[in-house]
Design an enzyme around this catalytic site. Structure first.
Site, mmCIF file in Angstrom:
data_model
loop_
_atom_site.group_PDB
_atom_site.id
_atom_site.type_symbol
_atom_site.label_atom_id
_atom_site.label_comp_id
_atom_site.label_asym_id
_atom_site.label_seq_id
_atom_site.Cartn_x
_atom_site.Cartn_y
_atom_site.Cartn_z
ATOM 1 N N ASP A 43 0.877 -1.175 0.000
ATOM 2 C CA ASP A 43 0.000 0.000 0.000
ATOM 3 C C ASP A 43 0.911 1.220 0.000
ATOM 4 O O ASP A 43 1.561 1.523 0.997
ATOM 5 C CB ASP A 43 -0.893 -0.021 1.245
ATOM 6 C CG ASP A 43 -1.692 1.275 1.415
ATOM 7 O OD1 ASP A 43 -1.631 2.149 0.519
ATOM 8 O OD2 ASP A 43 -2.372 1.408 2.458
ATOM 9 N N LYS A 47 2.576 11.463 -3.315
ATOM 10 C CA LYS A 47 1.594 10.746 -4.129
ATOM 11 C C LYS A 47 0.698 11.691 -4.928
ATOM 12 O O LYS A 47 0.271 11.364 -6.031
ATOM 13 C CB LYS A 47 0.746 9.867 -3.213
ATOM 14 C CG LYS A 47 -0.196 8.924 -3.920
ATOM 15 C CD LYS A 47 -0.782 7.966 -2.902
ATOM 16 C CE LYS A 47 -1.848 7.080 -3.456
ATOM 17 N NZ LYS A 47 -2.341 6.142 -2.423
ATOM 18 N N GLU A 79 -7.321 0.633 -4.282
ATOM 19 C CA GLU A 79 -7.298 0.573 -2.819
ATOM 20 C C GLU A 79 -8.613 0.106 -2.191
ATOM 21 O O GLU A 79 -8.600 -0.807 -1.354
ATOM 22 C CB GLU A 79 -6.857 1.930 -2.249
ATOM 23 C CG GLU A 79 -5.358 2.129 -2.441
ATOM 24 C CD GLU A 79 -4.920 3.588 -2.449
ATOM 25 O OE1 GLU A 79 -5.747 4.449 -2.082
ATOM 26 O OE2 GLU A 79 -3.770 3.857 -2.818
ATOM 27 N N ASP A 102 -13.459 4.993 1.403
ATOM 28 C CA ASP A 102 -12.012 5.049 1.649
ATOM 29 C C ASP A 102 -11.548 6.506 1.632
ATOM 30 O O ASP A 102 -11.386 7.105 0.570
ATOM 31 C CB ASP A 102 -11.297 4.223 0.560
ATOM 32 C CG ASP A 102 -9.785 4.216 0.736
ATOM 33 O OD1 ASP A 102 -9.283 4.875 1.662
ATOM 34 O OD2 ASP A 102 -9.105 3.545 -0.058
#
Lengths: 601, 190
Positions: free
Chosen positions: A8, A70, A166, A189
């Protein structure tokens, strides 16, 4: 066959796991920590530090410490706000780069450093080398962002066996011990930098994604930033000479306070001399934080509604709503999910670990150690090409199950035409220019009369959500793989426009424009306030009424003053001061609708 | 042309049960998805395409028409008389929603948006009623398809016109339902 690890690669934290005797386990680093902060620090004269060691340098040496990389993956300068403590390099419209100690790094390179650290930790614990990985991305990542993530993995020395979404990974972790069941679930999420919502059907080991939606620029970081803005409004403007250091200390304190307020109702923020002589000390209640965070959390509503509409489901059709991502620890987020989905959210999953566990399970599926499980995922964004009039022609609609192939036939519009330029897009907007440009490629035609040269193009989105294009001349039968010039690497019209716009604005008189905008807002606001007071003032207390009257006066005075900042502040104060009034109006409207309904019945 | 019925081991027919079809996709996926397939004799993307074609009654009917009566679909489709009244209602309500959303987009402050709340709630109710109406029609068409399915094997040629008509109805009604759902989402967003 060698092991495959699951990773992850998060905005805030990263984790790595491996299948062990049929179960996914997460691997801790030498200090025993499973969570590795996605932070890289570049010391003056030694190798980069990654993880907790780097995180400790964030407040001390912000200019040489890179975090939340990211959000720059697969992005261009100018698309993201560049309010990071570290420096970005390159001009507007070029691929994002980070500038540290006079060296430029791509976001892929920074991410690769984080991946390498995870790899080294895993190899130390397993006492063997690891070379294959499954890496997760936000479900709403586009093609460029997925490719960037894959490249980061390769730079770190991995064969990237799969890019997995994810929320889907989290669903695998949730469903691991429920393989016999048939159910419909939603995964909400909310991470550090991105938000995803996915709806799945679980059926005897098949994890079938029905729809997904999200925003790759919406996360807990936004709440931190809003809280920091609030802190600055209390402390006064920062000293320019050491702004980065002051901001880094504010950020650290904001994040700490946010975390504490998930379990307690009040906390003290105490920052002595955080900005030269300036100190800040105040009480922050959970209610204060919720007031600041609410508009940001509210933005997830539209995505939830869209994913439900796409799945053609109503909240009552769902069996569970699973929460993942650190931000879902916040009580307000849980309350929000409760109202949207009209049910108690499922918090059985560790919000930080579920995605990594799921990536590890997917690694097990690919490696053959996990049986009886298979994932049917979807492509989050519609894929299309630009057609006449600048419209987008959809070839593969959003939420199509992947891997998927779709063919399209192209022909010459003029006799003897030798080539045609195809512009590939991803997104949901009608006009081509409003969508994300994936890139362009050229098709070659054999010389032929108009309409006779034919080239079939096959668009394939693989199980990673990554696009491949194949062109086949129907007459000659020659097939060739089409290389798409990535939009990230190429400057196209949209980028040129972005650049020219920024030049245009540079010559504007900024403060004058600001005042005009603020005045426009005020002239719309004042009649609205009067009208609202006329409708609902009977429900307001005397105190509220006189408070609003004061705020109105300040806006009127500020309009006369011609001071842009003052008017902006007055507008904002009036906005804030009439929140209660706005809520009353909505309540009244709903009450009336209820009355009408019961009157009709 | 690929016969997606054959690919999915189904006989060519107007009606296929959605849940059964989905279960079949799941079974086939467990066997042929590239992540788990023991051999690559079956191309999963073809199964995927077949499911997409068959699970939506609209595309399934179109595919059936194309396979059984090639050429019938070339003529321009018209809104069947049966649903033209529904179309008028729909166009009217959707227009007022469009006007409202435009008006709301111009409002910049929460207070101004709140002032429009009662109009919005009213539109929401109207759209929900409309969606229920469309849903009713949709169900009726599905029942019609089931009836056609019952006589299909006996008289394929005689079913052609009715099949074309039902295909047009379900195309329009399905599209309108998507549009109204989209409007409801847009209304509910803030």
């Amino acid at each position: 066959m060698s092991d495959i690890v699951g990773i992850d690669l998060g905005t805030t934290n990263s984790l790595i796991g491996i299948m062990d005797a049929g179960f996914p386990i997460l691997i801790a680093d030498a200090d025993g920590a499973r969570l590795t902060p996605s932070v890289v620090h570049f010391p003056a004269a030694s190798e980069p530090l990654v993880g907790n060691a780097a995180n400790r340098m964030r407040a001390v040496d912000p200019a040489n410490t890179v975090y939340s990389i990211k959000r720059f993956m697969g992005r261009r300068i100018g698309e993201e706000s560049d309010d990071a403590g570290y420096q970005l390099a390159g001009s507007k419209g070029t691929p994002a780069r980070v500038l540290v100690r006079r060296e430029e790094y791509s976001p892929e390179q920074i991410s690769a450093l984080i991946l390498k650290k995870l790899k080294a930790d895993a190899e130390r614990m397993l006492e063997r080398s690891i070379s294959r990985a499954v890496i997760t991305v936000p479900a709403y990542f586009n093609d460029a962002q997925r490719n960037a993530t894959k490249l980061a993995g390769e730079l770190a020395g991995f064969a990237v066996e799969r890019i997995v979404n994810e929320p889907t990974a989290a669903a695998l972790a949730y469903g691991l011990d429920k393989l016999g069941e048939k159910s419909k679930i939603a995964v909400y999420d909310f991470g550090g930098g991105t938000f995803d919502i996915s709806i799945l059907e679980l059926n005897t080991g098949v994890f079938h994604v029905i729809s997904t939606n999200g925003n790759t620029r919406l996360g807990g970081d936004d709440i931190d930033n809003a809280l920091i803005a609030h802190m600055i409004s209390l402390a006064g403007p920062l000293d320019d000479s050491q702004k980065a250091a002051a901001l880094a200390r504010l950020r650290e304190a904001a994040i700490d306070a946010k975390h504490r307020l998930s379990s307690q109702s009040e906390t003290v923020i105490n920052l002595p001399f955080f900005d030269g002589e300036k100190s800040l000390s105040f009480n922050l209640t959970r209610a204060d934080l919720e007031r600041i965070a609410r508009p940001i959390i509210e933005r997830t509503r539209a995505h939830c509604l869209r994913s439900l509409a796409d799945a053609k489901l109503s909240p009552a059709d769902l069996n569970q709503v699973i929460l993942v991502g650190g931000q879902t620890r916040m009580p307000l987020v849980q309350e929000f999910v409760r109202t949207i989905f009209r049910r108690e959210p499922n918090i059985s999953q560790n919000p930080d670990e579920a995605v990594a566990l799921g990536a590890t399970i997917q690694a097990g599926i690919l490696g053959g150690t996990v049986q009886n499980m298979v994932l049917l995922d979807v492509t989050p964004l519609s894929l299309g090409i630009e057609t006449f009039g600048g419209l987008m022609n959809v070839i593969i609609p959003r939420n199509s199950t992947i891997p998927i192939k779709a063919g399209e036939m192209f022909t010459n519009a003029m006799p003897g035409q030798r080539a045609m330029l195809i512009h590939v897009l991803q997104g949901e907007r009608e006009m081509a220019r409003d969508n994300w440009a994936l890139g362009r490629f050229e098709l070659d035609f054999e010389p032929a009369p108009k309409g006779h040269a034919r080239v079939g193009v096959q668009f394939e989105i693989d199980a990673n959500g990554i696009l491949h294009v194949l062109a086949r001349d129907t007459k000659t039968g020659i097939e060739k793989k089409v290389e798409i010039e990535s939009a990230v690497d190429v400057s196209d019209e949209a980028v040129e426009m972005m650049i020219s716009e920024s030049i245009e604005h540079a010559f504007d008189d900024v403060s004058e424009r600001m005042f005009t905008e603020a005045k426009l807002k005020a002239t719309e606001m004042l009649p609205a306030v009067r009208k609202a007071l006329g409708l609902a003032s009977d429900k307001l207390g005397d105190e509220d009424r006189s408070a609003i009257a004061l705020l109105v006066t300040e806006v009127e005075v500020a309009m006369e003053s011609g001071e842009a900042q003052r008017l902006k502040r007055a507008n904002a104060a009036l906005d804030e001061g009439t929140q209660h009034l706005a809520a009353l109006l909505v309540e009244r409207a709903m009450e009336e609708a209820r009355k009408r309904k019961s009157g009709n019945a | 042309m690929t016969d997606y019925f054959a690919l999915f081991h189904e006989t060519r027919r107007p009606w296929l049960d959605a849940e059964t079809l989905k279960d079949k996709l799941h079974k086939l996926s467990a066997e042929h998805h590239p992540d788990v397939a023991k051999d690559r004799s079956v191309d999963f993307t073809e199964l995927n395409a077949a499911y997409r074609m068959l699970h939506d009654p609209k595309t399934r009917l179109r595919h059936l028409l194309e396979l059984e009566f090639p050429g019938t679909l070339t003529s321009n489709l018209q809104i069947p008389a049966d649903i033209s009244r529904l179309f008028e209602t729909m166009a009217r309500e959707r227009h007022s929603v469009g006007v409202f959303l435009e008006k709301q987009a111009e409002r910049k402050t929460p207070l101004e948006v709140a002032l429009m709340a009662s109009e919005k709630i009213e539109l929401h109710t109207v759209l929900e009623k409309l969606l229920a109406l469309l849903d009713q029609k949709h169900e009726a068409i599905l029942t019609q398809i089931k009836f056609m399915d019952a006589v299909w094997e006996e008289d394929k040629a005689g079913s052609q016109d009715a099949l074309l008509d039902v295909y047009q109805c379900i195309s329009y009604v399905g599209k309108w339902m998507d549009q109204v759902r989209g409007d409801l989402v847009r209304l509910g967003e803030n």
